[in-house]
Design an enzyme around this catalytic site. Structure first.
Site, PDB file in Angstrom:
ATOM      1  N   ASP A  67     -41.675 -13.252 -36.544  1.00  0.00           N
ATOM      2  CA  ASP A  67     -40.389 -13.233 -37.058  1.00  0.00           C
ATOM      3  C   ASP A  67     -39.342 -13.772 -36.233  1.00  0.00           C
ATOM      4  OD1 ASP A  67     -40.511 -11.026 -35.703  1.00  0.00           O
ATOM      5  OD2 ASP A  67     -40.499  -9.791 -37.355  1.00  0.00           O
ATOM      6  N   ASN A 136     -39.956   2.352 -41.601  1.00  0.00           N
ATOM      7  CA  ASN A 136     -39.839   2.237 -43.120  1.00  0.00           C
ATOM      8  C   ASN A 136     -41.377   1.688 -43.606  1.00  0.00           C
ATOM      9  OD1 ASN A 136     -39.539  -0.342 -42.575  1.00  0.00           O
ATOM     10  ND2 ASN A 136     -37.778  -0.636 -43.594  1.00  0.00           N
ATOM     11  N   HIS A 138     -42.662  -1.312 -42.546  1.00  0.00           N
ATOM     12  CA  HIS A 138     -42.462  -2.831 -42.400  1.00  0.00           C
ATOM     13  C   HIS A 138     -43.444  -3.286 -41.329  1.00  0.00           C
ATOM     14  CE1 HIS A 138     -38.553  -3.119 -39.715  1.00  0.00           C
ATOM     15  NE2 HIS A 138     -39.748  -3.314 -38.959  1.00  0.00           N
ATOM     16  N   GLU A 143     -40.032  -6.173 -45.489  1.00  0.00           N
ATOM     17  CA  GLU A 143     -39.397  -4.883 -45.829  1.00  0.00           C
ATOM     18  C   GLU A 143     -40.008  -4.211 -47.217  1.00  0.00           C
ATOM     19  OE1 GLU A 143     -37.581  -3.614 -43.717  1.00  0.00           O
ATOM     20  OE2 GLU A 143     -35.817  -4.374 -43.111  1.00  0.00           O
TER      21      GLU A 143
HETATM   22  C1  GLP Z   1     -38.860  -4.844 -35.650  1.00  0.00           C
HETATM   23  C2  GLP Z   1     -39.835  -6.216 -35.792  1.00  0.00           C
HETATM   24  C3  GLP Z   1     -41.396  -5.638 -36.243  1.00  0.00           C
HETATM   25  C4  GLP Z   1     -41.685  -4.453 -35.221  1.00  0.00           C
HETATM   26  C5  GLP Z   1     -40.755  -3.135 -35.780  1.00  0.00           C
HETATM   27  C6  GLP Z   1     -40.976  -2.055 -34.846  1.00  0.00           C
HETATM   28  O1  GLP Z   1     -37.971  -4.837 -36.660  1.00  0.00           O
HETATM   29  N1  GLP Z   1     -39.659  -7.041 -36.836  1.00  0.00           N
HETATM   30  O2  GLP Z   1     -42.335  -6.807 -35.980  1.00  0.00           O
HETATM   31  O3  GLP Z   1     -42.931  -4.100 -35.310  1.00  0.00           O
HETATM   32  O4  GLP Z   1     -39.411  -3.619 -36.065  1.00  0.00           O
HETATM   33  O5  GLP Z   1     -40.182  -2.237 -33.768  1.00  0.00           O
HETATM   34  P1  GLP Z   1     -40.206  -0.828 -32.467  1.00  0.00           P
HETATM   35  O6  GLP Z   1     -41.479  -1.427 -31.888  1.00  0.00           O
HETATM   36  O7  GLP Z   1     -38.979  -1.288 -31.567  1.00  0.00           O
HETATM   37  O8  GLP Z   1     -40.268   0.324 -33.075  1.00  0.00           O
END
Ligand code: GLP
Length: 259
Positions: A67, A136, A138, A143
């Site tokens: 992304d 959440n 995702h 989302e």
């Molecule tokens: C972000 C990314 C995801 C990631 C997630 C968790 O928003 N788009 O690919 O896995 O949130 O992030 P973190 O590893 O900082 O908890």
């Protein structure tokens, strides 16, 4: 779904980096699906160390990231392009142009998303897809209530996701509202999926993903449909699993070996 539970985050990170390195050793020209987020920084540090020790090469590999934020240029410090260069790409032997992310600063994000999806299909789809887990539920930026059949497209971020990612921006008001993300359908086409989550903050999402109903309310639950999904957790992220004893019996200490 293979659930590998480790005593602490460091072991979960070693395990995840080891599984990705093993795929590259087995298939040097693998198409990797890569992820960002705080969780992945230490995975990439381990892969860079393995590369420097001569254990793994990215020289024949290609990669597609999950992304990117809409409206954020590759040279913006909070862009995922910047993250990937800083945490992996500038430190390993991946060929120029072999690592792709969606362009966030395009005038037509929907068209960019469609082009990105086509590029993944033309590459023969992802071999191994690395995933983190949003608090959440995702995956990528899919989302809750994302279509479980979705392809790469533009998604509106939830307020909680924008707050969770505000730490990467100088000013929380700068966090974009939109992102281009691979869809859940895109992710499910990968040959193999490897998700890493650690810490108490991920325990509810991990339970919903592994043991909850298959539901767009928890996008990661779509991995229940995947034939080769491995979930790597630490004890804190695994703390709410009802069948934890079972997973630990099948894979003692998170070992990915048949007993
Ligand atoms: C972000 C990314 C995801 C990631 C997630 C968790 O928003 N788009 O690919 O896995 O949130 O992030 P973190 O590893 O900082 O908890």
């Amino acid at each position: 779904m293979k659930v590998l539970i480790h005593a602490d985050p460091a072991r979960a990170l070693d395990c995840t980096a080891g599984l990705l390195a093993a795929r590259l050793q087995r298939q040097p020209d693998a198409v990797l699906g890569l992820a960002t987020g705080g969780t992945m920084e230490a995975v990439y540090a381990r892969l860079i160390a393995a590369y420097k020790r001569g254990e793994v090469s990215f020289g024949q590999a290609r990669s597609f990231n999950l992304d990117e934020y809409v409206g954020v240029a590759p040279d913006h410090p909070a862009s995922y392009w910047h993250y990937m260069r800083e945490h992996l790409l500038d430190h390993v032997d991946i060929a120029p142009g072999a690592a792709l992310l969606p362009r966030g600063d395009t005038p037509n994000p929907e068209a960019e998303a469609a082009t990105y999806e086509r590029a993944i299909v033309e590459a023969g789809d992802i071999g191994l897809q690395l995933l983190g887990l949003g608090a959440n539920g995702h995956i990528g930026f899919n989302e809750p209530t994302s279509s479980l059949a979705s392809l790469t497209r533009v998604k509106t971020l939830t307020r909680s996701t924008r707050e969770a990612n505000a730490r990467f921006f100088e000013d929380p008001a700068q966090v974009p509202r939109l992102a281009i993300t691979m869809g859940i359908g895109t992710i499910l086409r990968a040959d193999e999926v490897l998700l890493l989550a650690y810490g108490e903050g991920k325990a509810d999402a991990a339970r919903a993903m592994i043991e909850g109903p298959l539901s767009a309310a928890c996008p990661a639950s779509a991995l229940q449909l995947h034939r080769k999904a491995t979930v790597v957790l630490d004890a804190a992220a695994a703390s709410k699993l009802a069948l934890r004893d079972y997973y630990e019996e099948v894979h003692p200490d998170g070992r990915d070996v048949p007993i």
